[in-house]
Structures are given as structure tokens and as C-alpha cells.
Design a protein around this motif. Sequence first.
Motif, mmCIF file in Angstrom:
data_model
loop_
_atom_site.group_PDB
_atom_site.id
_atom_site.type_symbol
_atom_site.label_atom_id
_atom_site.label_comp_id
_atom_site.label_asym_id
_atom_site.label_seq_id
_atom_site.Cartn_x
_atom_site.Cartn_y
_atom_site.Cartn_z
ATOM 1 N N TRP A 1 -7.182 -20.732 1.533
ATOM 2 C CA TRP A 1 -7.212 -19.887 2.719
ATOM 3 C C TRP A 1 -8.363 -20.206 3.653
ATOM 4 C CZ3 TRP A 1 -6.979 -15.018 -0.850
ATOM 5 C CH2 TRP A 1 -5.696 -14.907 -1.405
ATOM 6 N N TRP A 2 -9.508 -20.579 3.080
ATOM 7 C CA TRP A 2 -10.715 -20.733 3.887
ATOM 8 C C TRP A 2 -11.102 -22.187 4.144
ATOM 9 C CZ3 TRP A 2 -12.674 -17.558 7.125
ATOM 10 C CH2 TRP A 2 -12.642 -16.168 6.908
ATOM 11 N N SER A 3 -10.453 -23.134 3.493
ATOM 12 C CA SER A 3 -10.849 -24.534 3.661
ATOM 13 C C SER A 3 -9.664 -25.433 3.996
ATOM 14 C CB SER A 3 -11.547 -25.041 2.390
ATOM 15 O OG SER A 3 -12.680 -24.257 2.076
ATOM 16 N N GLU A 4 -8.724 -25.544 3.061
ATOM 17 C CA GLU A 4 -7.655 -26.535 3.207
ATOM 18 C C GLU A 4 -6.767 -26.270 4.425
ATOM 19 O OE1 GLU A 4 -3.662 -27.959 0.747
ATOM 20 O OE2 GLU A 4 -5.378 -27.154 -0.372
ATOM 21 N N ARG A 5 -6.215 -25.075 4.532
ATOM 22 C CA ARG A 5 -5.299 -24.801 5.642
ATOM 23 C C ARG A 5 -6.001 -24.721 6.999
ATOM 24 N NH1 ARG A 5 -1.362 -20.466 2.533
ATOM 25 N NH2 ARG A 5 -0.041 -22.017 1.470
ATOM 26 N N PRO A 6 -7.195 -24.118 7.100
ATOM 27 C CA PRO A 6 -7.896 -24.175 8.394
ATOM 28 C C PRO A 6 -8.199 -25.596 8.846
ATOM 29 C CG PRO A 6 -8.824 -22.458 7.018
ATOM 30 C CD PRO A 6 -7.880 -23.224 6.149
ATOM 31 N N ALA A 7 -8.556 -26.486 7.892
ATOM 32 C CA ALA A 7 -8.815 -27.884 8.250
ATOM 33 C C ALA A 7 -7.555 -28.518 8.836
ATOM 34 C CB ALA A 7 -9.275 -28.669 7.026
ATOM 35 N N LYS A 8 -6.418 -28.220 8.244
ATOM 36 C CA LYS A 8 -5.161 -28.784 8.738
ATOM 37 C C LYS A 8 -4.849 -28.276 10.137
ATOM 38 C CE LYS A 8 -0.272 -29.356 7.535
ATOM 39 N NZ LYS A 8 0.793 -29.032 6.554
ATOM 40 N N LEU A 9 -5.035 -26.974 10.373
ATOM 41 C CA LEU A 9 -4.757 -26.410 11.694
ATOM 42 C C LEU A 9 -5.611 -27.077 12.761
ATOM 43 C CD1 LEU A 9 -3.333 -24.153 13.394
ATOM 44 C CD2 LEU A 9 -5.396 -22.782 13.015
ATOM 45 N N ALA A 10 -6.883 -27.326 12.443
ATOM 46 C CA ALA A 10 -7.812 -27.908 13.410
ATOM 47 C C ALA A 10 -7.740 -29.426 13.458
ATOM 48 C CB ALA A 10 -9.237 -27.463 13.091
ATOM 49 N N GLY A 11 -6.849 -30.028 12.667
ATOM 50 C CA GLY A 11 -6.692 -31.479 12.685
ATOM 51 C C GLY A 11 -7.863 -32.233 12.093
ATOM 52 N N GLN A 12 -8.530 -31.620 11.096
ATOM 53 C CA GLN A 12 -9.718 -32.226 10.491
ATOM 54 C C GLN A 12 -9.365 -32.788 9.113
ATOM 55 O OE1 GLN A 12 -12.648 -32.521 12.406
ATOM 56 N NE2 GLN A 12 -11.031 -31.882 13.822
ATOM 57 N N ASP A 13 -8.878 -34.005 9.100
ATOM 58 C CA ASP A 13 -8.391 -34.620 7.870
ATOM 59 C C ASP A 13 -9.502 -34.903 6.859
ATOM 60 O OD1 ASP A 13 -5.870 -34.577 8.987
ATOM 61 O OD2 ASP A 13 -5.970 -36.647 9.702
ATOM 62 N N LEU A 14 -10.734 -35.012 7.322
ATOM 63 C CA LEU A 14 -11.842 -35.331 6.415
ATOM 64 C C LEU A 14 -12.591 -34.088 5.951
ATOM 65 C CD1 LEU A 14 -13.293 -38.526 8.149
ATOM 66 C CD2 LEU A 14 -11.613 -38.362 6.311
ATOM 67 N N LYS A 15 -12.030 -32.936 6.237
ATOM 68 C CA LYS A 15 -12.638 -31.680 5.814
ATOM 69 C C LYS A 15 -11.617 -30.850 5.037
ATOM 70 C CE LYS A 15 -15.905 -31.443 9.705
ATOM 71 N NZ LYS A 15 -17.126 -31.608 8.887
ATOM 72 N N GLY A 16 -12.090 -29.792 4.398
ATOM 73 C CA GLY A 16 -11.187 -28.860 3.737
ATOM 74 C C GLY A 16 -10.972 -29.104 2.260
#
Length: 398
Positions: free
Chosen positions: A309-324
Motif C-alpha cells: 500500500w505504501w511502497s509498491e503501488r505508489p511507485a507504480k502510479l508515479a512511474g518510479q520503476d527503481l523505487k517501491g
Amino acid sequence: MPGLIDVHAHLDDPGRTEWEGFPSGTRAAAAGGITTLIDMPLNSVSLNCFCRNSKTKGTKLRIDAAKKNIYVDVGFWGGLVPENAFDANSLEALLSAGALGLKSFMCPSGINDFPMTNSSHIKEGLSILAKYRRPLLVHAEIPQYSESYLEDAANDPRLYSTYLKTRPASWEEAAIRELLTVSKDTRIGGPAEGAHLHVVHLSDAGSSLQLLKQAKSNGDSVTFETCPHYLAFSAEEIKDGDTRFKCAPPIRDAANKEKLWMALLDGDIDMLSNFLNAWGGISSLQFVLPVTWTHGRQYGVTLEQLALWWSERPAKLAGQDLKGGIAVGNHADIAVWEPNVEFELNNDHPVYIKHPSISAYMGSKLSGKVLATFVRGNLVYKEGKHAPAACGAPILAA
């Protein structure tokens, strides 16, 4: 665990730094295990530039204000407003400047520089976003006034129940129904295929939730979030005149809160977010991890779900493939915390937002103490102390 990513922060910088600001807001984020913030365009004086003008002025104001002043990585949403919605060149310039996506309001935002949009504006925005494969985030409330509404709103303004009547769940439902008329374009083969619609801070666990679930099952490219305060508080427990709990959409009743928890646990709600906002919104940036954990444990929430909820999916929404996520090749964004350590959130507890007393969480007993936070491998926070220099980086879409 992976550092938290908050996709809905209002840091109000540059310009309204008496409300918050990059240094204080990102220090609070680091102390809460948050390693990435995506800042909303609302409330910064560069809002007008960042929403509407060419890439040079607005983006430069934002980045210059952030440089050497951020303790975590910070990205930026742009604004979709009526003035730029039908101007493809303006929107493309904004996205080319590095905005990670766009944000719009379907109700008055409270700031004249950020007027509300309708479904026609949103449809045009999605068609441009499709080319860049970036999301549109929407505040989904459509005001629906009536004489009875005005009469109710005139009753004792100190009562939270009065405020709740002024923003009923029907506002959310009306907005989401209208949104879903254009979200069909995001399906495979649709004119806006490649765009994505994200509904921010859903509070209605009734018809609004059901409409969004159905849209997802129909194949629409749609996600939605709720916020910790909708999961931690209920309308019945808010005391008269306690404006720390004012937010839009409002905190609803206890039964609604339980339904939101069930939707989150069932996987219907995609992620959680916070909104840090002095004049309307629950100030909680530093506490979202312990708040979610404290209230979630009674529902059997796991560490894996927190990371989702707080890392993987937010990273995907923001287009941050190297985060999450913690993985070889990713940014070393890491939160280190003790799930079983309890603490009192009182005046003796170090709080780094500019106005600690306005947080609705003050006076709470929480579980889950953040010990250290690493951003791209740099130790930015450890047991009450921050790094001597701000080493966060601005994030711009390529």
C-alpha cells in the motif's frame, strides 16, 4: 522495509512556506520512514506557472526551491485546469518538463488559481496523457446544493455533523459516475489507451466504492486510494469545534470506516496516501506508518500489505520503476522501524512539520517507531537526528 512513497503531499513551496515548506516537510517525511514524496501543485505560488505556462518558468521555480532543501526525493504532479485542458501544446510542454502526471479538481479547490474541471476537460487531458503513459489524479466531488442543504449548513457551525452534511457521499458518487464516462477511453483500444485515471482520497465506502470496483472489473485503467485518517477516525468521535479533523471529502461514520478497511484488505482499494495541508486536510505526514500499523493490526494487517500500500503501488502510479521495493538495481530507499515499540505522540515527541499542534493525531498512543531512513543509500534520519545536509533529489519524468 522499502521506504514509503506518499503520492499526495502538499508542501506549499515556494511561496506559502509559513504553512509548510520543503525543508520541514521532507524532514518530517524522513522521520516517518517516507523516502519519496510526490508534491501536489495546489498551494504553491508557482502553481499558476506549473499548471499553465511553458516548461521553463514553473518547473524552474519548483526545482530551484527544492534543490539542497529536501531530505527525501521529491517529484511533482502538474495541474489540469480549464485554461490548459484544450491546449495540447501547453499540456505537452508541462509533461515534457518532467511532471509525473496531472491533477484536477471536480469541485472548487479553495485556490482561485486552480479552478475546477468537468468531464470534458478530463477527457481532453487523458488524450494527451495517453501519449506519455502518465496518470491523471482527480479529486472526485461534484457540489450538489439544495435549499435543504443550505438550511442544514446554517445549523450550528461548530458541530462536525453540520460540516458532514455539507459534503455528503452523494458528491463523491456524482463525480465518480461522471468520471467513469470517460474512463472507458482508457481501456485497450480506447482513444485514451495508455492513460490512467486515479481517484484520490476516497472516503465513501458505499456507492462510490462500488462504482469504482465495477469499473476496474470492466477493464478501465482506474485505481483509487484512501487515507489513514478515514481508517483511524469516525465522525461520531470528533468533538465540536475541533477543526483539526476538517478535510475534504470528510471523515464519515464508523460503519463507513469498517467498510473502507474491508475494501482495503480485500484488495479493492489500491493504496494509501496522506495529504499535508494547513487549512484543510489531516496533518499526518510523519505518522502515516505508525498510524496505519496501529489501527491495521486489529484487522490482521501484515508487513507485506504495508509495503504494497505504501511502497509498491505508489511507485507504480508515479512511474518510479527503481523505487517501491528492496531489490538489486533499485534505489536503496529503506525504512528501519520497530513494529512493537509504542510511543505517546505528545508535546515531548519530536515533530518536524511546521505546526505540530494542528495534527489530529496529537495525544495518540501509537505502535511502530521509525529508527532510521535511507534515501538512495544515504542515511538521512536516525533516532531523532537528521543528516547534516539535505541530500534528496528532485524527480522529473524523462
